[in-house]
Design an enzyme around this catalytic site. Structure first.
Site, PDB file in Angstrom:
ATOM      1  N   ASN A 499       0.790  -1.232   0.000  1.00  0.00           N
ATOM      2  CA  ASN A 499       0.000   0.000   0.000  1.00  0.00           C
ATOM      3  C   ASN A 499       0.819   1.278   0.000  1.00  0.00           C
ATOM      4  OD1 ASN A 499      -2.589  -0.863  -0.251  1.00  0.00           O
ATOM      5  ND2 ASN A 499      -3.192  -0.529   1.874  1.00  0.00           N
ATOM      6  N   ASN A 527      -8.157  -2.206  -0.712  1.00  0.00           N
ATOM      7  CA  ASN A 527      -7.304  -3.015  -1.583  1.00  0.00           C
ATOM      8  C   ASN A 527      -7.225  -4.470  -1.131  1.00  0.00           C
ATOM      9  OD1 ASN A 527      -6.683  -0.787  -3.178  1.00  0.00           O
ATOM     10  ND2 ASN A 527      -4.900  -0.227  -1.931  1.00  0.00           N
ATOM     11  N   ASP A 544      -3.521 -10.808   8.366  1.00  0.00           N
ATOM     12  CA  ASP A 544      -2.667  -9.650   8.627  1.00  0.00           C
ATOM     13  C   ASP A 544      -1.226 -10.086   8.833  1.00  0.00           C
ATOM     14  OD1 ASP A 544      -4.847  -8.024   8.426  1.00  0.00           O
ATOM     15  OD2 ASP A 544      -5.124  -7.765  10.591  1.00  0.00           O
ATOM     16  N   ARG A 574     -16.390 -11.819  17.018  1.00  0.00           N
ATOM     17  CA  ARG A 574     -16.934 -10.616  17.661  1.00  0.00           C
ATOM     18  C   ARG A 574     -18.447 -10.771  17.764  1.00  0.00           C
ATOM     19  NH1 ARG A 574     -12.292 -10.296  18.508  1.00  0.00           N
ATOM     20  NH2 ARG A 574     -10.877  -8.527  18.191  1.00  0.00           N
ATOM     21  N   PHE A 630     -10.290   5.039   7.283  1.00  0.00           N
ATOM     22  CA  PHE A 630      -9.123   4.159   7.156  1.00  0.00           C
ATOM     23  C   PHE A 630      -9.239   3.018   8.174  1.00  0.00           C
ATOM     24  CE2 PHE A 630      -4.671   2.798   6.883  1.00  0.00           C
ATOM     25  CZ  PHE A 630      -4.493   2.871   5.526  1.00  0.00           C
ATOM     26  N   GLU A 633     -12.845  -2.248   7.052  1.00  0.00           N
ATOM     27  CA  GLU A 633     -13.077  -3.029   5.835  1.00  0.00           C
ATOM     28  C   GLU A 633     -13.578  -4.439   6.165  1.00  0.00           C
ATOM     29  OE1 GLU A 633      -9.180  -4.549   7.082  1.00  0.00           O
ATOM     30  OE2 GLU A 633     -10.198  -2.625   7.179  1.00  0.00           O
ATOM     31  N   ASP A 634     -13.104  -5.002   7.283  1.00  0.00           N
ATOM     32  CA  ASP A 634     -13.556  -6.331   7.679  1.00  0.00           C
ATOM     33  C   ASP A 634     -14.998  -6.308   8.180  1.00  0.00           C
ATOM     34  OD1 ASP A 634     -12.770  -4.796   9.811  1.00  0.00           O
ATOM     35  OD2 ASP A 634     -11.812  -6.422  10.911  1.00  0.00           O
TER      36      ASP A 634
END
Length: 710
Positions: A499, A527, A544, A574, A630, A633-634
């Site tokens: 990135n 992305n 990750d 979660r 930012f 996304e998950d």
């Protein structure tokens, strides 16, 4: 696969605990003969073979996307009702579009080799286990199958019987009858081939004086049914076992030349196969030269089914012109289980010695010698003992031994005083060494062969793409990440989404699989789920670069995803509930005994489905939120999955352990936990308004029979 006079010394995989599977308690037992399994290879020539996973063979209905080696294992045979400890020595028999595969299977009850057979109608992608084709009262292996004048014959190795026997198919492929005894000789790994108008039989006789696995003999005849006459130069070879004298499969012709396959048994039994071009084969002379043999193999060591050895190859050309090969392989070297047991026993013995040493230093252990051992003892002795003392000057020797042995405790306690700092330090070091040796002993005896093996689903193996997103500040994370995960058994490729900053060179990364760095123009978390036509697997593990966990956890997660490919299957659960949505950690989900979200920082997804959903027009507003914050996304992908289905869309797998390496560097967007959670709570509210609520969903922990979601 037998060694003359007995069985080959193979090292079996697994551990002293029962392996997973419905019939594993019957088969696949560790017995020091091997953990051999069988794989399929394809190529444009016999010298360009690549494993079936490189051919991208897909079988959607079996969740094998794509199919990966090994294609036949002891577990498959055991699950079919024929308990087996390993499968090896594969020979193909092709009838049109149907592949029949004959192989040695070690019967888990009789502990001898039988001949099994399997059938494939899809070029080796999937196999139906047909059963046992040949079972005798002695060991069988190396089932060389061939056609002659419209009849199908099998010439298995049966050296235990002391003869070479030829069987003919009565009802192919499962019913055979003895046609004749070719030779009253205990030949090993024999084959018959025609060359220049005559038939030639190659085999090894290890019953006489010679080099084991380094001997080869040849016979000739006008018919494969005999009679056979010995070659004038017999034995052709009686050389070092590493030079490939022993046969390792079916000979083949390529570009008009005949090639023989031999076994290199130098480092360990069945270490590799070697290919020899036959230059001269006459009744009076024989000459062959070794030619290079390269096929695509893994660099994952014991995590690969054939990482330690491969000793048999049958390669044939199909009517299409393509070449197919079947090869056996093992992940551990010969004698591995015995080697581990001996090392474990040595460690336990060393621990016992250290315990005695500590006892001596602490005064709890003294050397006590029975008085009747000493020469000056005046008590009653037997006549035989007194005669022994006189004949061997035993008295003086024992007296010297007793004197020296009894001085040991005093000497040690005099040199190492346990009430001093140095003495205490010595005791602590002895204790720590003892603990380390104890752990080592347990590991060697009951810890298995050290391999983190893949899990099959419906008898099949597959592979996935590992995808991670990072930037220049986390390069050290990436190097460690690639080195570790590239060795996991089912990883096909690693895609690094870069990135920001200057990307590393591929040569900077120590990887056992191909690594592709995808440099992005914009630094965006979106992305992570970008459409990528170069990804060749349906399964993608989004992981990750700051998460480190065992390969076994990764493999378990992959198997669960293959059971439920329509779900997000991951390792971090979660739970979202309430009217005022608030993002909380895993402890909250545990307290509420359920979850409805899986973080995609460590999760398997269907690349064809997940990426399309994420980049759909419907998800555009959500992607804008991700760019603005930012973050999240998950969370967005979880909402998109839940919005697309009314059934369960997430599945949790608990890892044995996981380490967040970003804690050591501070290079993470979530280093401020309070702010990170607040942003994600805002995302929950926005995504709920866009795509509906998750609060009506809740899936309990410990809902799986395997217990992997506790």
């Amino acid at each position: 696969m037998v060694v003359a006079g007995g069985s080959d010394n193979g090292g079996a995989g697994g551990s002293c605990c029962m392996r997973w599977g419905s019939a594993q308690w019957l088969g696949c037992q560790e017995d020091n003969e091997g953990s051999w399994s069988i794989g399929v290879f394809f190529g444009h020539s016999p010298f360009s073979l690549k494993p079936i996973e490189a051919a991208d063979v897909w079988r959607n209905e079996s969740a094998a996307w794509p199919v990966a080696n090994p294609v036949i294992t002891c577990a498959q045979l055991s699950d079919s009702g024929f308990p087996s400890n390993f499968v090896a020595d594969p020979f193909l028999y092709v009838q049109g579009d149907i592949f029949y595969l004959f192989y040695e299977t070690k019967n888990s009850f009789t502990m001898q080799g039988d001949i099994g057979v399997a059938k494939s109608i899809d070029k080796g992608a999937t196999w139906q286990q047909l059963g046992i084709a040949l079972d005798e009262d002695w060991h069988l292996s190396y089932p060389y199958v061939f056609n002659y004048l419209g009849q199908i014959y099998m010439m298995p190795e049966s050296s235990q019987k002391g003869e070479l026997r030829l069987y003919r198919a009565i009802n192919f492929p499962l019913k055979w009858e003895l046609d004749r005894v070719i030779m009253k000789k205990p030949l090993i790994d024999s084959f018959i081939t025609d060359h220049d108008g005559e038939y030639w039989l190659f085999g090894s006789d290890h019953s006489n004086f010679g080099i084991k696995n380094g001997q080869l003999e040849i016979w000739y005849s006008s018919s494969p049914l005999g009679p056979w006459k010995p070659h004038k130069k017999n034995p052709i070879y009686n050389i070092d076992r590493s030079l490939g004298a022993r046969n390792g499969g079916r000979p083949f012709r390529y570009n008009g030349s005949l090639y023989r396959i031999g076994q290199d048994c130098g480092e360990t039994y069945g270490r590799r196969v070697r290919i020899f071009k036959v230059e001269v084969l006459t009744r009076a002379d024989y000459k062959e030269v070794e030619v290079p043999f390269h096929f695509e193999k893994s660099s994952k060591g014991r995590n690969t089914w054939n990482g330690a050895r491969y000793h048999h190859l049958d390669v044939q050309q199909l009517s299409s012109g393509e070449w197919v090969g079947v090869m056996d392989g093992d992940r551990v070297p010969s004698g591995d289980s015995v080697h581990r047991f001996l090392l474990g026993c040595a460690s336990v013995a060393a621990v016992a010695g250290l315990i005695v040493l500590m006892g001596v230093l602490l005064g709890a252990v003294n050397c006590i010698i029975p008085l009747n051992w000493c020469g000056d003892y005046s008590g009653k002795r037997s006549d035989s003992l007194m005669a022994w003392e006189r004949a061997n000057v035993f008295s003086s020797k024992v007296r010297q031994f007793c004197s020296r042995l009894n001085r040991v405790p005093s000497f040690l306690r005099g040199r190492i005083k346990t009430n001093t700092y140095t003495g205490r330090l010595v005791l602590v070091l002895i204790f720590l060494v003892g603990v380390a040796l104890s752990c080592t002993g347990v590991k060697f005896i009951c810890g298995g062969n050290g391999a983190e093996e893949p899990y099959s689903w419906k008898g099949h193996y597959s592979q996935f793409t590992l995808l991670t997103m990072t930037y220049d500040a986390r390069l050290w994370n990436l190097k460690m990440y690639v080195k570790h995960y590239s060795r996991c058994a089912s990883v096909k490729e690693i895609v690094v989404v870069w990135n920001k900053g200057i990307p590393p060179k591929l040569s900077d990364l120590d990887s056992a699989v191909p690594v592709r760095i995808r440099v992005e123009n914009q630094n965006s978390l979106n992305n992570r789920f970008k459409m990528d036509p170069y990804i060749k697997t349906r399964a993608v593990l989004e992981l990750d670069d700051d998460i480190m966990m065992p390969c076994d956890d990764v493999e378990r997660g992959f198997m669960v995803w293959r059971q439920h490919p329509d779900r997000i299957v991951g390792f971090y659960p979660r739970f979202v509930d309430g009217s005022r949505l608030k993002y909380r950690g895993e402890k909250y989900a545990r307290r509420n005994k359920g979850y409805n979200m899986i973080l995609t920082g460590a999760a398997f997804i269907d690349s064809q489905v997940a990426f399309e959903r994420y980049w759909s027009e419907k998800a555009k507003a959500g992607r804008e939120v991700v760019d603005n914050y930012f973050n999240c996304e998950d969370v967005l992908l979880n909402f998109l999955y839940a919005n697309a289905s009314s059934s369960k869309t997430v599945e949790y797998v608990r890892p044995a352990w996981a380490i967040d390496t970003s804690k050591f560097s501070g290079a993470a967007i979530s280093r401020n936990t309070k702010l990170h959670y607040k942003i994600r709570s805002d995302c929950l509210m926005k995504f709920t308004n866009m795509y509906g609520s998750l609060t009506g969903q809740r899936w309990e922990f410990d809902g799986r029979k395997d217990g992997w979601d506790l």
